[in-house]
Enzyme design. Structure first.
Site, PDB file in Angstrom:
ATOM      1  N   CYS A 215       6.851  11.905  -1.712  1.00  0.00           N
ATOM      2  CA  CYS A 215       6.947  10.453  -1.894  1.00  0.00           C
ATOM      3  C   CYS A 215       7.540  10.079  -3.249  1.00  0.00           C
ATOM      4  O   CYS A 215       8.345   9.140  -3.350  1.00  0.00           O
ATOM      5  CB  CYS A 215       5.592   9.789  -1.685  1.00  0.00           C
ATOM      6  SG  CYS A 215       4.282  10.391  -2.773  1.00  0.00           S
ATOM      7  N   HIS A 347      -0.314   8.932  -3.857  1.00  0.00           N
ATOM      8  CA  HIS A 347       0.823   8.318  -3.167  1.00  0.00           C
ATOM      9  C   HIS A 347       1.579   7.401  -4.122  1.00  0.00           C
ATOM     10  O   HIS A 347       1.042   6.964  -5.149  1.00  0.00           O
ATOM     11  CB  HIS A 347       0.346   7.533  -1.949  1.00  0.00           C
ATOM     12  CG  HIS A 347       1.436   7.150  -0.981  1.00  0.00           C
ATOM     13  ND1 HIS A 347       2.462   7.996  -0.643  1.00  0.00           N
ATOM     14  CD2 HIS A 347       1.672   5.994  -0.299  1.00  0.00           C
ATOM     15  CE1 HIS A 347       3.255   7.405   0.233  1.00  0.00           C
ATOM     16  NE2 HIS A 347       2.803   6.181   0.443  1.00  0.00           N
ATOM     17  N   ASP A 368       7.669   1.881   1.705  1.00  0.00           N
ATOM     18  CA  ASP A 368       6.809   3.069   1.736  1.00  0.00           C
ATOM     19  C   ASP A 368       7.601   4.238   2.308  1.00  0.00           C
ATOM     20  O   ASP A 368       8.147   4.134   3.414  1.00  0.00           O
ATOM     21  CB  ASP A 368       5.574   2.803   2.600  1.00  0.00           C
ATOM     22  CG  ASP A 368       4.507   3.869   2.452  1.00  0.00           C
ATOM     23  OD1 ASP A 368       4.851   5.045   2.232  1.00  0.00           O
ATOM     24  OD2 ASP A 368       3.314   3.538   2.579  1.00  0.00           O
TER      25      ASP A 368
END
Length: 434
Positions: A215, A347, A368
């Site tokens: 991520c 995250h 995202d």
């Protein structure tokens, strides 16, 4: 002349009658010093028969031999008890030592297992990187019948070409979402009073090669895609005209470390990212951007500032970031501000805008990396009813992690400013070391 003195020995057992130290000759001591107690009659029976009283327990015996045997039992019991106490103490100490050693062993085992778990979680277990995971996951797809062999070989060849060039293959990219949002908000009249949007930014999502750990890299690609569309950054990005692949980004961060940025953070990764599945965060993004002469700052929202563990100050800061120099009365403000890198434990996401509702509440708009291209492309439809915005919208009550960090771009650095920031990161690192 000094004479050698014997080492003191263990304490000698005491006589139970007079308290003198008698040593191992306790029985002889009793017979020699206390014979009168054993031999003298202490009482008489009614018929004149002599009785002998035990000097240790007052039991009366009718015969001197019986009394002697009885006293010997006392002596044996005394010696056994004294030796038994020592043996019991030694046994207790041995058992305690064994228990302590077992507890230490179990604790060390738990610590090793926890350390290995953390290594696996953060991609530091030497299990390979993007390439190894990509191939392994594709092989699994073929085994499960979800991918044909010819597709496997084609995608493998594409992946190898991307790795060789250092350029992302673009297969996880969705473009045009910000422009579509601008058009949507122009016609939306329900509950949004005003909305501020970042400059254009492409969405990138995780692939078979970085699912579960990529991520941070994908959010850097999103941020970079916006900077590449802004002519203000042409000079500092002249060597980075295309979006780099994840292994290339890992090498770029290593280059920043070699320049001297964040030595403490570099040591956490043993100065190596390439070929691993290591997670990165706000500090690595800051070091990389600064090494490219992109001016940015890290803001740490280290504790909740609202009820129920919420972070209203985070929302207020982001509103100020986008609304500064954009104070006009337009309902939809398409700013020239780059998106914001948003990090929390486990995250990271990219902030591409913020809504102000008619009731004055704020709502972030987030890209995202966990959202697929199929989900993002729903936002591109001209007849969108806004339902797809659920993917992007995050209200104050939705962000309840203990701590958040953001990396916000704020211009371009001169060579002197870059060098100063590099030195500052080294000084800050030195202050962290106890």
């Amino acid at each position: 002349m000094d004479t050698a003195r014997p080492e003191p020995g263990p304490p000698r057992p005491q006589c139970p009658l007079c308290g003198e130290a008698a040593g191992p000759e306790l029985e002889e001591h009793l017979r020699a010093r206390h014979r009168h107690l054993l031999g003298d009659p202490s009482t008489h029976t009614g018929n004149g028969e002599q009785l002998y009283e035990c000097p240790m327990c007052s039991l009366t015996c009718t015969n001197i031999q019986i009394l002697e045997e009885h006293v010997e039992l006392h002596l044996e019991e005394h010696n056994f008890s004294e030796g038994g106490d020592i043996r019991d103490l030694e046994l207790a100490q041995q058992l305690q030592t064994e228990e302590d050693e077992q507890q230490r062993s179990e604790e060390e085992k738990r610590e090793r297992e926890e350390f290995k778990k953390l290594q696996r979680q953060y991609g530091l277990d030497n299990s390979g990187g993007f390439k190894q995971q990509f191939l392994k996951n594709m092989e699994r797809e073929v085994d499960r019948g979800r991918m044909l062999p010819f597709e496997y070989h084609k995608r493998k060849a594409d992946m190898m070409e991307s790795l060789a060039s250092g350029i992302d293959d673009g297969k996880t990219k969705t473009s045009g979402v910000i422009e579509a949002l601008c058009k949507y908000y122009q016609n939306e009249n329900k509950d949004v009073r005003r909305v501020w949007l970042s400059a254009g930014v492409d969405h990138f999502h995780s692939s078979l090669g970085d699912r579960g750990w990529g991520c941070g890299y994908r959010n850097f690609q999103m941020l970079l895609s916006s900077l590449l569309q802004n002519s203000s950054f042409n000079d500092c990005l002249r060597d980075t005209t295309l979006i780099p692949s994840i292994p290339k980004i890992q090498s770029m961060i290593e280059d920043a470390w070699r320049e001297g940025f964040d030595p403490h953070g570099a040591s956490h990764f043993n100065n190596r990212l390439h070929g691993s599945k290591a997670w990165i965060g706000a500090c690595e993004i800051y070091s990389l951007l600064t090494s490219l002469r992109i001016k940015c700052q890290i803001i740490d929202f280290h504790k909740p500032t609202g009820p129920m563990g919420t972070h209203p100050r985070l929302f207020e800061w982001i509103l100020h970031y986008y609304s500064t120099d954009n104070e006009g009365g337009a309902k939809v403000v398409c700013t020239s501000k780059p998106p914001i890198y948003l990090q929390h434990q486990g995250h990271s996401r990219t902030v591409v805008g913020i809504e102000e509702k008619k009731n004055k509440t704020l709502c972030l708009l987030l890209f995202d990396p966990g959202c697929s291209s199929q989900q993002m492309q729903k936002l591109l439809k001209q007849n969108s009813d806004g339902s797809g915005l659920k993917l992007l919208r995050k209200f104050v009550g939705s962000l309840k992690e203990k701590q958040y960090q953001i990396v916000a771009v704020d211009g371009v650095l001169s060579l002197e400013e870059k060098a100063a920031r590099c030195r500052a990161s080294q000084v800050l690192t030195a202050e962290k070391i106890p």
